[in-house]
Design an enzyme around this catalytic site. Structure first.
Site, short mmCIF file in Angstrom:
data_model
loop_
_atom_site.label_atom_id
_atom_site.label_comp_id
_atom_site.label_asym_id
_atom_site.label_seq_id
_atom_site.Cartn_x
_atom_site.Cartn_y
_atom_site.Cartn_z
CE LYS A 2 37.40 49.24 36.31
NZ LYS A 2 38.78 49.16 36.61
CG HIS A 55 40.48 44.37 35.72
ND1 HIS A 55 41.58 44.96 35.83
CD2 HIS A 55 39.51 45.20 35.59
CE1 HIS A 55 41.29 46.48 35.95
NE2 HIS A 55 40.07 46.54 36.02
#
Length: 836
Positions: free
Chosen positions: A548, A568
């Site tokens: 992540k 992201h």
């Protein structure tokens, strides 16, 4: 040999005939060079010269640099020679160098260039004279071997991002003593002990760092593993002196990290730290005369502590006090080392010891000398962190391990490694100068090809040879701890880590209290273990591997490494420019796992477990609604997908038993990985979902039919703008839909086809209420759903990804292999899009 040498008949005067001088004298005379050897003790010099085969080439002279007639003696000794050499202590060099200038002679020494010496450079240049400094081992061979590699990298258009140079004189392994893991004197103990009173200054990732002398050993900062006699041997090392000028000396302005240091055996730093903290290397505190070592040690302790010891304190009392002061116990190796070397002895401290450091020098000299037949060794290694012009990186090493008591091929005497490596490089330089092969003038160091090429070639012919072994280290993968709350998954399992190790990779794994696999399992397969969140200090070429995104606090602000993780930030998400800017500013790069593709398809994905967890949470929350229970929260991971399904099934059964209801569910993107995972869970829980995919959605939304089910799970991945499938206005009218799970979870993506919410949810608070009490509509938008079944997710994902990680064993994989090249090209394109 000497009669044929072009240097025959040339003459040098050597000031200082200590431990390192004999190899130089033998070498020079073997080429017909006359040597006038000068020292305070003429008889000692004559003893050394007796071993020289051709006695006509050597002459002993008495010389005392501190005597009133020093200048007169220099005027007598210097005019008839070609080169003046000083192997005396550094403070003596300027006086002898001044004599060289006075008489128009070249000046050579192995010592560091002092400020005083540097000020003489213009005059040496003006007179066309060479003043060579730093041509021993450290400094000397370190300069030459390092600059050779640096120049080669620069010729290829590469950059030196970081440079580490470490050297140590140690006993050969078979001759170690107990002190500090093994140490014996091969030069003055005063210099070794005083190192702990000198600050260390170095450059690290673009910032100057100062370490006080009392802290350079606390704790041992770094360890290197070097092959010694065929055995992998671990050495600890610490920084010394001021490393920063060598960025300029080595002509590498691009360098962001440079540290020069000293090697010692394991345990040294612990003992020397104790010596420094206890004041045993103090150079200012005057100690009393006529006392024993034990009594003097008590005196030194009392001078530094408020809690005084009685003057007649016995050994155990002092050891206990030391242990308390060091926050340890009396079994601390530092204390046993001090006992071994004689600090607690009742013998009298010799006259002439004025300070604690003098006392320690007498103990070291008495107990830590080499015995006849014992070997010493020099261990030196450079590590270069390199970036080439195509953007690829690697770590290069240049390593020397040299043992003493060898013979030069035409010199019968045997010498220590320290004496050989200190004096022979300088002797080679003297020979080169006398042969007319060195023309540079002024105060110089041996950092140019005219020095390092012939000298490194010459020492490689010695017996035993002094050879620097150059190598490129294998790719280094660093698995970092996941900072995202609740994230238990890992991109690398022990099984796949072993595959990397077997392929030649170096693998470091950070400790992590949240990872679903224990750190011991990684250690078992051979991974190096590092502290949590220590990756920012990893070497520049290291690949930082995670899952992540990094924490949003922006620390470290500038990312210098190449990172592989889900960031992201490539689809216009909120703050995406700031994220990319961190990589760009630091000179690192981002290879986003979401965009590792081959022939347009992701090489590895968490889609299936994400869909599984998404459907499970949707059905579970629907059950909570119908039962009138609080929304699910504080989610913890399940041991398996079966355990997760049991939790949901139990809840659905309770609803059916109490309310007579069964949920309906619809999956958008049902034919993809994610959709298939959602379908599997629904069916395991007794729900037959409606499956939508491209045929059902190609006409474009909005779709009222999506409001006619209890649970809606979105599994589609969009990169372009399309009409919304469900709008906020639609949710205000009549609907059956009460739970919406957005597995794609691009909350800030402008292409989100479900603009009914704008913030994500978390494992702690997984539910966002966007409806009202009469008509609830709960949203699940967690961007790491697979972490709810972490072990299974990790194993499957890592197995899918590992073939492409294995490609990185090739240094150029990032620019040659399609998966990685395309990912890097995307990163570059996004940097441009962000205006970076």
């Amino acid at each position: 040999m000497s009669s044929k040498s072009p240097t025959a008949g040339k003459k040098v005067v050597l000031f200082g005939v200590g431990l390192s001088a004999p190899p130089m004298i033998h070498y020079l005379t073997s080429f017909g060079i006359e040597v006038i050897a000068c020292a305070r003790n003429r008889k000692k010099v004559e003893k050394v010269l007796k071993e020289v085969p051709d006695q006509k080439l050597v002459k002993a002279e008495q010389f005392d640099v501190s005597s009133p007639d020093c200048e007169k003696r220099l005027d007598e000794l210097c005019p008839s020679v070609d080169i003046i050499v000083s192997m005396m202590p550094p403070p003596c060099h300027p006086k002898i160098a001044a004599a060289a200038l006075k008489h128009g002679k070249h000046f050579f020494t192995s010592s560091y260039v002092s400020d005083t010496m540097m000020k003489l450079s213009p005059e040496f240049e003006k007179k066309g004279l060479t003043c060579l400094n730093e041509c021993g081992v450290d400094p000397g061979l370190d300069h030459m071997s390092a600059k050779k590699v640096i120049d080669e990298v620069h010729k290829e258009g590469g950059k030196i991002l970081a440079f580490f140079s470490v050297c140590g004189g140690l006993p050969a392994p078979a001759y170690n003593n107990p002190f500090g893991g093994g140490y014996k004197i091969s030069w003055t103990p005063y210099g070794v002990l005083s190192a702990g009173t000198n600050n260390a200054l170095f450059l690290f990732q673009g910032k100057n760092v100062t370490k006080p002398g009392t802290e350079i050993y606390n704790p041992p900062e770094w360890k290197h593993v070097i092959e010694v006699d065929g055995k992998a041997t671990t050495f600890e090392w610490y920084p010394n002196r001021d490393s920063t000028p060598y960025v300029k000396h080595y002509s590498m302005p691009e360098c962001q990290s440079i540290i020069r240091g000293t090697y010692r055996n394991n345990g040294w730093c612990n003992t020397l730290r104790a010596i420094a903290l206890l004041g045993l290397n103090d150079r200012e505190l005057k100690i009393p005369e006529g006392k024993s070592y034990l009594e003097t040690a008590v005196f030194i302790y009392n001078a530094r502590n408020k809690d005084k010891l009685p003057a007649d304190t016995k050994v155990e009392g002092l050891k206990t006090a030391y242990a308390k002061f060091l926050n340890s116990d009396t079994k601390n190796k530092a204390i046993t080392d001090l006992e071994w070397v004689g600090l607690f002895s009742t013998d009298k401290v010799p006259e002439g010891c004025k300070f604690p450091i003098d006392m320690m020098c007498t103990l070291w000299t008495a107990n830590m000398q080499y015995k006849d037949g014992e070997k010493d060794m020099i261990v030196m290694q450079h590590i270069f962190e390199v970036e080439y012009k195509n953007g690829t990186r690697e770590e290069l090493t240049s390593t020397l391990v040299d043992f003493g008591l060898g013979k030069y091929h035409h010199i019968p005497s045997k010498f220590t490694s320290m004496s050989r490596t200190v004096s022979l490089p300088l002797a080679c330089a003297i020979r080169l100068k006398l042969e007319g092969k060195i023309s540079r003038t002024g105060v110089i160091r041996p950092v140019t090809p005219d020095f390092y090429e012939p000298i490194l070639e010459e020492i490689s012919k010695f017996n035993p040879p002094m050879i620097f072994k150059e190598a490129a280290l294998k790719t280094h993968i660093w698995l970092r701890h996941e900072a995202k709350p609740g994230e238990e998954r890992t991109a690398l399992t022990p099984e796949t880590a072993k595959m990397l190790l077997d392929a030649g990779f170096r693998v470091t794994v950070e400790k992590s209290p949240t990872r679903c696999i224990k750190i011991e399992e990684y250690a078992k397969v051979g991974c190096k273990i590092a502290e949590q969140w220590s990756w920012p200090s990893a070497p520049y070429p290291t690949i930082i591997f995670g899952l992540k995104e990094l924490p949003e606090d922006g620390k470290p602000h500038e990312l210098v490494h190449r990172h592989i993780h889900f960031a992201h930030c490539f689809k216009g998400q909120g703050g995406w420019k700031d994220v990319i800017a961190r990589f760009k500013k630091g000179g690192g790069a981002l290879y986003d796992l979401e965009f590792l593709k081959l022939n347009g398809r992701r090489v590895a994905a968490f889609g299936r477990p994400a869909g599984m967890a998404g459907m499970a949470l949707g059905l579970w929350q629907w059950a909570m609604q119908k039962l009138g229970k609080p929304a699910i929260k504080d989610l913890k991971s399940w041991a398996s997908k079966e355990a997760m399904c049991k939790t949901v099934t139990d809840a659905l059964k309770e609803v059916e038993e109490k309310k007579g209801l069964k949920p309906s569910a619809l999956i958008i993107g049902a034919l993809g990985r994610c959709g298939k995972g959602a379908t599997w869970v629904a069916e395991q829980c007794g729900v037959s979902p409606i499956k939508w995919d491209l045929p059902e959605t190609k006409g474009g939304g909005p779709f009222k039919a999506l409001l006619d089910v209890d649970v809606l799970v979105n599994c589609i991945y969009l990169t372009s703008k399309i009409p919304a499938f469900v709008t906020k206005e639609m949710t205000k009218g009549p609907r059956k839909l009460s739970c919406f799970v957005d597995v794609s979870c691009d909350t800030s993506n402008p292409n989100n086809p479900f603009p009914i919410y704008n913030v994500g949810t978390t494992l702690v608070n997984p539910i966002l209420h966007v409806g009202d009490e009469k008509a609830p509509l709960d949203v699940v938008a967690i961007d790491h759903l697979p972490s709810l079944i972490p072990l299974e997710s990790s194993i499957n994902y890592s197995k899918a990804l590992i073939p492409y990680i294995l490609e990185l064993i090739d240094r150029d994989a990032f620019v040659k292999k399609p998966v990685w090249k395309d990912a890097y090209d995307l990163y570059v394109a996004k940097c441009k899009e962000a205006g970076l």
